[in-house]
Design an enzyme around this catalytic site. Structure first.
Site, short mmCIF file in Angstrom:
data_model
loop_
_atom_site.label_atom_id
_atom_site.label_comp_id
_atom_site.label_asym_id
_atom_site.label_seq_id
_atom_site.Cartn_x
_atom_site.Cartn_y
_atom_site.Cartn_z
N SER A 139 -4.55 -6.81 10.48
CA SER A 139 -5.83 -7.03 11.16
C SER A 139 -5.80 -7.29 12.68
O SER A 139 -6.85 -7.69 13.06
CB SER A 139 -6.47 -8.40 10.46
OG SER A 139 -5.54 -9.42 10.49
N TYR A 194 -4.50 -0.78 16.63
CA TYR A 194 -5.40 -1.31 15.28
C TYR A 194 -6.71 -0.46 15.29
O TYR A 194 -7.09 0.14 14.22
CB TYR A 194 -5.62 -2.72 15.52
CG TYR A 194 -6.49 -3.53 14.65
CD1 TYR A 194 -6.32 -3.45 13.19
CD2 TYR A 194 -7.79 -3.88 15.11
CE1 TYR A 194 -7.39 -3.92 12.49
CE2 TYR A 194 -8.50 -4.37 14.39
CZ TYR A 194 -8.48 -4.41 12.69
OH TYR A 194 -9.30 -4.97 12.11
N ARG A 197 -18.15 -15.11 22.79
CA ARG A 197 -18.33 -13.53 22.50
C ARG A 197 -18.69 -13.49 21.15
O ARG A 197 -19.40 -12.56 20.73
CB ARG A 197 -16.90 -12.84 22.83
CG ARG A 197 -16.93 -11.49 22.24
CD ARG A 197 -15.47 -10.71 22.54
NE ARG A 197 -15.43 -9.62 21.59
CZ ARG A 197 -14.98 -9.39 20.23
NH1 ARG A 197 -14.48 -10.69 19.67
NH2 ARG A 197 -14.83 -8.20 19.86
N ASN A 248 -15.13 -3.46 14.82
CA ASN A 248 -15.78 -3.30 15.97
C ASN A 248 -14.67 -2.91 17.20
O ASN A 248 -15.12 -1.96 18.18
CB ASN A 248 -16.05 -4.64 16.89
CG ASN A 248 -15.09 -5.79 16.83
OD1 ASN A 248 -14.62 -5.83 18.06
ND2 ASN A 248 -15.03 -6.54 15.98
N LEU A 253 0.72 -1.20 0.08
CA LEU A 253 -0.01 0.08 -0.01
C LEU A 253 0.74 1.47 -0.01
O LEU A 253 0.48 2.35 -0.33
CB LEU A 253 -0.85 -0.06 1.20
CG LEU A 253 -2.00 -1.03 1.08
CD1 LEU A 253 -2.76 -0.89 2.71
CD2 LEU A 253 -3.21 -0.75 0.08
N GLY A 266 -4.47 -4.56 5.02
CA GLY A 266 -3.82 -4.00 6.34
C GLY A 266 -3.50 -5.03 7.44
O GLY A 266 -4.07 -5.95 7.11
#
Length: 274
Positions: free
Chosen positions: A73, A143, A181, A110, A50, A71
């Site tokens: 993660s 992140y 979760r 999230n 990138l 990218g």
């Protein structure tokens, strides 16, 4: 917006990119693949970083939209996050602006709101207890911070340049949930493709932020902005619940990794290995 014919898929060699490579062509997309690593069995894929602005200009030239999954993660030292997720996303937006690409679907997370308290209550939650998409951002890691930056960058490029974006705060997109979760945040691969397709084809999105999950019985967040794009999730994590709860136990609100949306990223984030 008419269905894009040619779609640039960045991060095509990654886990989510691999899933979408197999699912999105059924929606009529011709995929142009981009990754820093070679894409297995795809000799025409673009292998570039990138940071390579010329390669990005060439990659976006002539495409109808971009699905930006590339990218790091997981958590990593800030210097690595800065290069891959922050500067890399900026480079992509600049390339898209110069080449006249009208829309990007940005893989947010999230973890941009990871320090938000997880809802408590009976399953399923009352709709009023679901986390709204407008909740203040509270990133849980560098992140997560990079995903907050990406959302703000998307807003800037819409306001200043008219480049549309749907920022998808992805929960956990795996073939099946692997933790208790994840029962609340799971995005099945099939629903992931449905959500990305809706994000690519909805009319007049400007910059829209949506949560990305299936229609889980244990859902924590409000999917109304995603549904407004035309997304209709069909899957639910509940068939996996009994086995996962038997193996791992119920969520414990005294455990910060259970009481926050970001899970163990709030206290023991997994570190990117290289």
């Amino acid at each position: 917006m008419p269905a894009p014919r040619t779609l640039l898929l960045t991060g095509a060699a990654g886990g989510l990119g691999t899933l979408m490579r197999s699912l999105l062509p059924a929606y009529g997309y011709t995929l142009r693949l981009f990754d820093v690593r070679p894409v297995e069995d795809e000799p025409d894929a673009i292998t570039a970083d990138l940071a390579d602005k010329e390669a990005l200009r060439e990659a976006v030239r002539g495409v109808d939209a971009v699905l930006h999954l590339a990218g790091i993660s997981l958590e990593a030292p800030f210097e690595k996050i800065l290069k891959a997720n922050i500067e890399g996303t900026y480079n992509l937006y600049e390339a898209a602006r110069h080449e006249g690409v009208p829309r990007i679907v940005f893989a947010s997370s999230n973890h941009a709101v990871g320090y938000t308290a997880a809802p408590q209550g009976a399953v399923p939650l009352d709709p009023g207890a679901l986390i709204p998409v407008g909740t203040p951002r509270r990133p849980d890691t560098f992140y997560g911070l990079s995903k907050s930056f990406g959302e703000d960058l998307a807003q800037l490029y819409w306001d200043r340049h008219g480049l549309e974006t749907v920022s998808v705060r992805i929960g956990s997109c795996f073939p099946e949930p692997t933790s208790v979760r994840m029962l609340s945040l799971w995005l099945s691969p099939a629903d992931g493709a449905r959500l990305f397709h809706a994000s690519l084809t909805a009319e007049e999105v400007g910059h829209t932020v949506v949560y990305g999950s299936s229609a889980n019985t244990r859902l924590w967040w409000d999917l109304s902005s995603a549904r407004a794009l035309g997304y209709e999730p069909r899957d639910d994590s509940e068939p996996y619940a009994a086995e996962l709860i038997a193996a791992q136990g119920e969520m414990d609100s005294a455990n910060p990794a259970h009481s926050h949306l970001g899970g163990h990223f709030v206290n023991d984030p997994p570190i990117w290995p290289y």
